[in-house]
Design an enzyme around this catalytic site. Structure first.
Site, PDB file in Angstrom:
ATOM      1  N   ASP A   1      28.981   8.516  19.216  1.00 54.49           N
ATOM      2  CA  ASP A   1      29.133   9.915  18.798  1.00 54.49           C
ATOM      3  C   ASP A   1      29.613  10.801  19.946  1.00 54.49           C
ATOM      4  OD1 ASP A   1      28.159   9.358  16.229  1.00 54.49           O
ATOM      5  OD2 ASP A   1      26.088   9.635  16.852  1.00 54.49           O
TER       6      ASP A   1
ATOM      7  N   ASP B   1      26.496  13.044  11.838  1.00 49.05           N
ATOM      8  CA  ASP B   1      26.573  11.587  11.783  1.00 49.05           C
ATOM      9  C   ASP B   1      25.432  11.131  10.866  1.00 49.05           C
ATOM     10  OD1 ASP B   1      27.227   8.861  12.641  1.00 49.05           O
ATOM     11  OD2 ASP B   1      25.298   8.955  13.680  1.00 49.05           O
TER      12      ASP B   1
ATOM     13  N   ASP C   1      23.663  11.216  17.648  1.00 42.90           N
ATOM     14  CA  ASP C   1      22.649  10.654  18.557  1.00 42.90           C
ATOM     15  C   ASP C   1      23.096   9.402  19.292  1.00 42.90           C
ATOM     16  OD1 ASP C   1      22.617   8.969  16.248  1.00 42.90           O
ATOM     17  OD2 ASP C   1      20.653   8.222  16.876  1.00 42.90           O
TER      18      ASP C   1
END
Length: 347
Positions: free
Chosen positions: A246, A41, A242
């Site tokens: 996600d 990400d 994080d």
């Protein structure tokens, strides 16, 4: 044979814990050895998650001043917890603006925010939001593209039926991001970056740290779908993230790797947690996994070797029981001793 695998796994998991890499179970160490793709990400993972406003630009034909654009954006973002919203609020506060509360608030996933204030709608978001609301952006594309090519995320701000301008926000890359990407490539792992940013901004960021494959314009709910698509291609996938959004992707991946400073939901979902918030630990966790699996294979070889040699000799009555007892003890010691050598692996 009974201790060949668990002895090595126990040492490997313990070694990871010493290095700030919490591995929830032995299966994650085993899967990590077969890993072929690591998906990152962007916000808060590859970047620090502390974006700053880099430019406030009036739209073509708009007479709006910087303060007016900032104030409208700050009113819209006051009720949001997104990192980009925090950057706008911070900039508005530094400028000395008094930010009133909006009368209504609506978050539009993957697009932006709409609020009501003093009888007018204020919009802040990406191209998709503005186009959905009927704003023509053809004349503005040159300015927007120029900001995006510098790695900025550009948010468009409108009030009522008027497009006021653009706010460019940039997030700082983590210091060792490029080193991590290079380290993964060196051990034969493909790297992919997922982001909700537009293609141009995402490509600029990816190119700066050596990521060749970028999946941009990803809605929060679609991250898990991207992971599933990679798995359907026969790849073993790890997801590094994080944030709360996600979590579905971390759960879908063969290995979910959660950043220690991230949300509790992400950490609860991840199979591996990087306590130190250091991206280099992604590479180290894979190196530790491979070292552990090598030890397991060595242990199994020696266990089979002792049995393969000893059993036929014993079957023919040629093995003294004292020698057999010594061989048995020696085989156990060799397995435990070989596993203990994992402690010397640098992580």
């Amino acid at each position: 044979l009974g201790i060949a695998t668990p002895a090595a796994l126990m040492v490997g998991v313990g070694k990871g814990a010493e290095a700030g890499i919490l591995i929830r179970g032995a299966e994650y160490l085993e899967r990590a050895e077969k890993l072929s793709v690591v998906v990152f990400d962007k916000t808060g993972t590859i970047t620090k998650g502390e974006p700053e406003v880099t430019a406030v630009v009036p739209a073509d034909g708009s007479q709006a001043a910087e303060a007016e654009i900032l104030l409208a954006a700050a009113i819209a973002e006051k009720g949001s917890e997104h990192p980009l919203a925090e950057a706008i609020i911070k900039r508005a506060a530094m400028t000395g603006l008094d930010i009133p509360a909006a009368d209504s608030f609506e978050a539009i996933p993957g697009q932006g925010v709409r609020v009501g204030h003093q009888g007018e709608d204020i919009l802040i978001g990406n191209r998709r939001l503005m186009q959905a609301k009927g704003f023509a952006l053809a004349q503005q594309e040159t300015v927007i593209s120029g900001l995006e090519e510098k790695g900025n995320t550009v948010m468009l701000v409108a009030k009522g039926t008027t497009l006021l301008g653009f706010i460019a926000v940039a997030d700082t890359l983590k210091e060792n991001a490029a080193e991590v990407i290079n380290g993964l490539k060196n051990i034969g792992v493909e790297v992919v970056m997922l982001t909700g940013d537009n293609e141009r901004t995402a490509q600029a960021i990816g190119a700066s740290i050596g990521i060749g494959r970028i999946v941009a314009n990803v809605l929060p709910g679609d991250k898990a779908k991207v992971i599933k698509e990679l798995q359907d291609q026969g790849k073993v996938v790890a997801m590094v993230g994080d944030g709360i959004n996600d979590a579905p992707a971390l759960a879908q991946a063969d290995i979910g790797i959660a950043i220690g400073s991230g949300s509790d939901v992400a950490k609860e979902t991840g199979g591996i947690i990087l306590v130190r918030d250091n991206l280099m630990d992604v590479v180290k966790s894979l190196q530790l996994s491979r070292a552990t699996m090598r030890k397991i294979k060595q242990n199994l070889f020696w266990a089979f070797f002792y049995n393969s040699v000893g059993i036929p000799i014993a079957a023919f009555g040629l093995l003294n029981p004292i020698v057999a007892a010594a061989a048995m003890a020696l085989s156990s010691l060799s397995v435990v001793g070989n596993s203990a050598l994992l402690k010397r692996v640098k992580v």
